[in-house]
Design an enzyme around this catalytic site. Sequence first.
Site, PDB file in Angstrom:
ATOM      1  N   ASP A 201       2.780   5.169  -5.094  1.00 50.01           N
ATOM      2  CA  ASP A 201       1.772   4.899  -4.068  1.00 50.01           C
ATOM      3  C   ASP A 201       2.410   4.271  -2.834  1.00 50.01           C
ATOM      4  O   ASP A 201       3.212   3.341  -2.940  1.00 50.01           O
ATOM      5  CB  ASP A 201       0.708   3.959  -4.645  1.00 50.01           C
ATOM      6  CG  ASP A 201      -0.457   3.742  -3.702  1.00 50.01           C
ATOM      7  OD1 ASP A 201      -0.765   4.660  -2.929  1.00 50.01           O
ATOM      8  OD2 ASP A 201      -1.055   2.655  -3.757  1.00 50.01           O
ATOM      9  N   CYS A 235      -4.431  12.541  -3.416  1.00 51.00           N
ATOM     10  CA  CYS A 235      -3.643  11.465  -4.010  1.00 51.00           C
ATOM     11  C   CYS A 235      -4.656  10.388  -4.378  1.00 51.00           C
ATOM     12  O   CYS A 235      -5.615  10.676  -5.096  1.00 51.00           O
ATOM     13  CB  CYS A 235      -2.560  10.977  -3.059  1.00 51.00           C
ATOM     14  SG  CYS A 235      -3.083  10.692  -1.364  1.00 51.00           S
ATOM     15  N   ARG A 241       0.229  10.509   0.787  1.00 49.45           N
ATOM     16  CA  ARG A 241       0.931  11.530   0.025  1.00 49.45           C
ATOM     17  C   ARG A 241       0.324  12.915   0.259  1.00 49.45           C
ATOM     18  O   ARG A 241       1.049  13.907   0.371  1.00 49.45           O
ATOM     19  CB  ARG A 241       0.906  11.163  -1.462  1.00 49.45           C
ATOM     20  CG  ARG A 241       1.809   9.994  -1.800  1.00 49.45           C
ATOM     21  CD  ARG A 241       1.649   9.492  -3.225  1.00 49.45           C
ATOM     22  NE  ARG A 241       0.444   8.684  -3.386  1.00 49.45           N
ATOM     23  CZ  ARG A 241       0.129   8.044  -4.503  1.00 49.45           C
ATOM     24  NH1 ARG A 241       0.923   8.126  -5.558  1.00 49.45           N
ATOM     25  NH2 ARG A 241      -0.968   7.313  -4.572  1.00 49.45           N
ATOM     26  N   SER A 242      -1.011  12.973   0.349  1.00 53.05           N
ATOM     27  CA  SER A 242      -1.673  14.263   0.611  1.00 53.05           C
ATOM     28  C   SER A 242      -1.253  14.811   1.963  1.00 53.05           C
ATOM     29  O   SER A 242      -0.944  16.001   2.101  1.00 53.05           O
ATOM     30  CB  SER A 242      -3.196  14.089   0.561  1.00 53.05           C
ATOM     31  OG  SER A 242      -3.624  13.721  -0.726  1.00 53.05           O
ATOM     32  N   GLN A 279       0.915   8.625   6.144  1.00 50.90           N
ATOM     33  CA  GLN A 279       0.379   7.283   6.399  1.00 50.90           C
ATOM     34  C   GLN A 279       1.366   6.294   6.985  1.00 50.90           C
ATOM     35  O   GLN A 279       0.975   5.384   7.709  1.00 50.90           O
ATOM     36  CB  GLN A 279      -0.201   6.728   5.090  1.00 50.90           C
ATOM     37  CG  GLN A 279      -1.027   5.468   5.256  1.00 50.90           C
ATOM     38  CD  GLN A 279      -1.770   5.121   3.992  1.00 50.90           C
ATOM     39  OE1 GLN A 279      -1.536   5.692   2.928  1.00 50.90           O
ATOM     40  NE2 GLN A 279      -2.685   4.180   4.091  1.00 50.90           N
TER      41      GLN A 279
END
Length: 310
Positions: A201, A235, A241-242, A279
């Site tokens: 994460d 995610c 992550r997506s 992100q």
Amino acid sequence: MRDSTEPSRSKWQPIPLQDFRQHCERLAANSNEGFQKEFEELKNVGERYKKSAAEHPANKRKNRWLTVLPYDHTRVKLTIKDGNPSSDYINASFIPGFSKEHEYISTQGPLAATIEDFWRMIWEYDVQSIVMLTLCMEHGKELCAAYWPSADSPVVGGQIQVRRVTEERSSDWTITMLNLTHSISQVERKVCHFHYTAWPDRGVPVSPASLTSFAELVREHLDKIRTGSPPLVHCSAGVGRSGTFIALDWALQQRKLTGSINVTEIVYKMRNNRCLMVQNLEQYVFLHNCLLQKSVEEASGQQAKAEFFI
């Protein structure tokens, strides 16, 4: 008219493949100064868009993270149930890609209370491929509810019954074929579930080659089935992550079909559809490393290790 808080895109030109390493080296100079500058320019993209559906009191509990909400103009809408106008809401967004405007659906990892809506979305949009990029639990914290069957017993999401058909495991991912049955119509569908398990994460995988190989495996499947329906990518929040995965798939198609790459433009377009796609800076640099790894592999004719940027 362009929002004054957003950057001018005129300097974001596609980088020819033969110049990509030099381009990355320039961005990496002086402790990644160029990467930081590019990423900072993307900071405010999309901030002007409304999120009224996500912020509605009836929908707040459906959001895993209150800071990650879909924009009204790109949110995925479900069929309204029982006359309840808020029943069309799910924390999911349409994301553009290389070939079309709604190439992907990016969504949060479902909560226990939204699993039914999650499977309803998959059914209503005829999703036939799911890409999962998170573990369900990490460091004792739930990042995604377990929404698919991990054993032979089915999972029921409202009117959708989900059974596991086959499962193939490798060191970094698991591919599961699922069978969906609608309890009313008895119509059956197949969905392929690609679960990448080596991505922490808010961080990045250890190996760019691993994620690139996974992305190419997914793309091979998507090109083979050619359904026209969007793959679903998630995610935990559906942005970090997506976003990185979608950007990688997009850029890999771009480099193959045009001989150039424009990472900044890709992230800009994604962030106009969903906030915070890719992100953090680490993910932004890692995305470039994945593309650099691909160039090294092609140049050497075999899987080789690139000199990555930090």
